[in-house]
Design an enzyme around this catalytic site. Structure first.
Site, PDB file in Angstrom:
ATOM      1  N   ARG A   1       0.823  -1.231   0.000  1.00 36.86           N
ATOM      2  CA  ARG A   1       0.000   0.000   0.000  1.00 36.86           C
ATOM      3  C   ARG A   1       0.846   1.265   0.000  1.00 36.86           C
ATOM      4  NH1 ARG A   1      -5.628  -0.686   1.762  1.00 36.86           N
ATOM      5  NH2 ARG A   1      -6.248  -2.481   0.525  1.00 36.86           N
TER       6      ARG A   1
ATOM      7  N   ARG B   1      -3.411   6.528   1.146  1.00 33.36           N
ATOM      8  CA  ARG B   1      -3.938   7.756   1.760  1.00 33.36           C
ATOM      9  C   ARG B   1      -3.022   8.430   2.762  1.00 33.36           C
ATOM     10  NH1 ARG B   1      -9.407   4.780   3.167  1.00 33.36           N
ATOM     11  NH2 ARG B   1      -7.820   3.167   3.157  1.00 33.36           N
TER      12      ARG B   1
ATOM     13  N   ARG C   1      -6.225  11.324  -6.059  1.00 37.05           N
ATOM     14  CA  ARG C   1      -7.477  10.595  -5.893  1.00 37.05           C
ATOM     15  C   ARG C   1      -8.655  11.569  -6.007  1.00 37.05           C
ATOM     16  NH1 ARG C   1     -11.070   9.179  -1.968  1.00 37.05           N
ATOM     17  NH2 ARG C   1     -11.541   6.979  -1.564  1.00 37.05           N
TER      18      ARG C   1
ATOM     19  N   ASP D   1      -6.776  -2.801  -7.728  1.00 37.28           N
ATOM     20  CA  ASP D   1      -7.330  -3.453  -6.539  1.00 37.28           C
ATOM     21  C   ASP D   1      -7.659  -4.903  -6.873  1.00 37.28           C
ATOM     22  OD1 ASP D   1      -8.311  -2.586  -3.678  1.00 37.28           O
ATOM     23  OD2 ASP D   1      -9.727  -4.072  -4.438  1.00 37.28           O
TER      24      ASP D   1
ATOM     25  N   TYR E   1     -14.923 -12.153  -0.707  1.00 42.23           N
ATOM     26  CA  TYR E   1     -15.639 -10.894  -0.986  1.00 42.23           C
ATOM     27  C   TYR E   1     -16.826 -11.126  -1.916  1.00 42.23           C
ATOM     28  CZ  TYR E   1     -11.861  -8.304   1.256  1.00 42.23           C
ATOM     29  OH  TYR E   1     -10.968  -7.815   2.184  1.00 42.23           O
TER      30      TYR E   1
END
Ligand code: CP3
Length: 345
Positions: free
Chosen positions: A24, A28, A37, A74, A151
């Protein structure tokens, strides 16, 4: 030209300083990521915008000079390309349409129909292979079938993956068909990333730790083995990193059993244990706790040195045990890199 440090470690070489990148690393915690973003609009628009996705991939390389860049995308783009609905709820995480039976599996698109949706990702890889510094390795990735299935079945992240466990026990035929479809799609997807310029691929099995015994073999080990074998048949020599997160004892022998060149370790195992039981078979990646990127200080330096020291007698790629979190301090990342590169212990 000497080979890139990450590729040397993946080939089994013990280097005086381990190459380093961070899960990652485009995220953020970086103000420049948040700005790009915002420019893209939302997370998925960023994933499907090749220019901006390449830009956020490059940001941590410019700021820190990591030895590898990981494609910005992703793991949930594959389910979307197979026909699932996908959206992200701010502050909560991903949401997908759910799938619990054979008609649901049969309604998915065939695995070779994913490329229309995923074409922008391949374009991002092409841009990156042109723009990355010569010494930086480009890593492509996909989710492992089990993690992606958790998921797709639940329609969201779950603490214990209970819906996927229920389906594998109560509807094994449908569940096996789902795993087979994701496995095929993942081979197609990673193969296209490699053709576009990815030099290494990593398979993220974030929820492998909830599989035990025969279920671990069947749903974590076997799919990783099938994907690795297919990729190496199509792209001889392509290095593969497998990350069966929280596998514990399951890490032992995972590299040889799957054919992966490197096993990525989370921080629930100690580096000393992993050096003895996992690194003996080849390259390992890891495994500093990501929390040090939030807390910093002398504990960060001590634990970073501990990881480097534990793995110094074999092939090692330094990384965190899991992705860096949004509350991390960018200065702590710089301190970690400096500590790894200056270590002379
Ligand atoms: O490592 C990198 O920098 C490359 C890009 C990357 C992302 N996700 C970007 C991302 C990679 C390799 C992933 C993998 C991924 N995605 C995994 C496996 C690794 C892991 O963390 O266990 C999983 C389970 C996902 C699914 C996913 N994507 C979740 C659960 C979330 C929400 C949680 C969160 O952090 O918000 C995402 C969103 C996501 N993927 C973000 C990023 C940078 C944050 C999105 C944002 O900008 O708001």
């Amino acid at each position: 030209m000497t080979a890139k440090p990450i590729l040397r470690a993946l080939a089994g070489e013990t280097l005086p300083t381990p190459p380093i990148w961070m899960m990652r690393q485009a995220g953020r915690y970086l103000p420049e990521y948040r700005a790009t973003r915002a420019q893209a609009g939302d997370f998925l628009s960023l994933c499907y915008n090749p220019e901006l996705a390449a830009e956020v991939t490059l940001q941590p390389i410019r700021r820190y000079g990591f030895d590898a860049a990981i494609l910005f995308a992703d793991i949930l783009l594959v389910p979307q390309a197979l026909g699932a609905d996908l959206w992200f709820v701010t502050g909560e995480g991903p949401r997908l349409s759910t799938l619990t039976d054979m008609p649901g599996v049969q309604a998915l698109k065939p695995s070779d129909a994913i490329h229309d949706t995923l074409a922008p990702v391949y374009e991002t890889v092409k841009i990156l292979s042109r723009e990355l510094p010569a010494e930086t390795t480009l890593i492509g990735f996909a989710g492992a079938p089990w993690t992606v299935a958790t998921y797709m079945v639940a329609g969201r992240g779950t603490p214990d993956q209970a819906p996927a466990h229920k389906m594998r026990v109560e509807a094994p035929e449908a569940f096996d068909a789902l795993i087979a479809r994701i496995t095929e799609a993942t081979i197609e997807y990673l193969s296209m990333q490699i053709a576009a310029g990815a030099e290494v691929v990593k398979i993220f099995d974030s929820w492998a730790g909830s599989l035990k015994g025969a279920a671990f073999t069947r749903y974590a080990l076997e799919p990783a083995k099938a994907i690795t074998a297919a990729l190496k048949a199509r792209h001889p020599g392509i290095p593969v990193i497998a990350f069966p997160r929280e596998a514990g004892e399951g890490y032992i022998g995972f590299g040889p059993a799957t054919g992966a060149d490197c096993v990525a370790l989370d921080n629930s195992v100690s580096p000393e244990w992993a050096a003895e039981h996992v690194q003996k078979d080849g390259c390992v990646q890891g495994n500093l706790a990501a929390s040090h990127m939030v807390t910093g200080g002398q504990a960060l330096v001590d634990e970073t040195e501990r990881v480097v020291r534990a793995f110094r007698n074999g092939p090692h790629i330094f990384n965190l045990g899991h992705g860096i979190t949004p509350d991390a301090d960018p200065e702590n990342v710089a301190l970690m890199i400096e500590t790894v590169r200056n270590f002379r212990g």
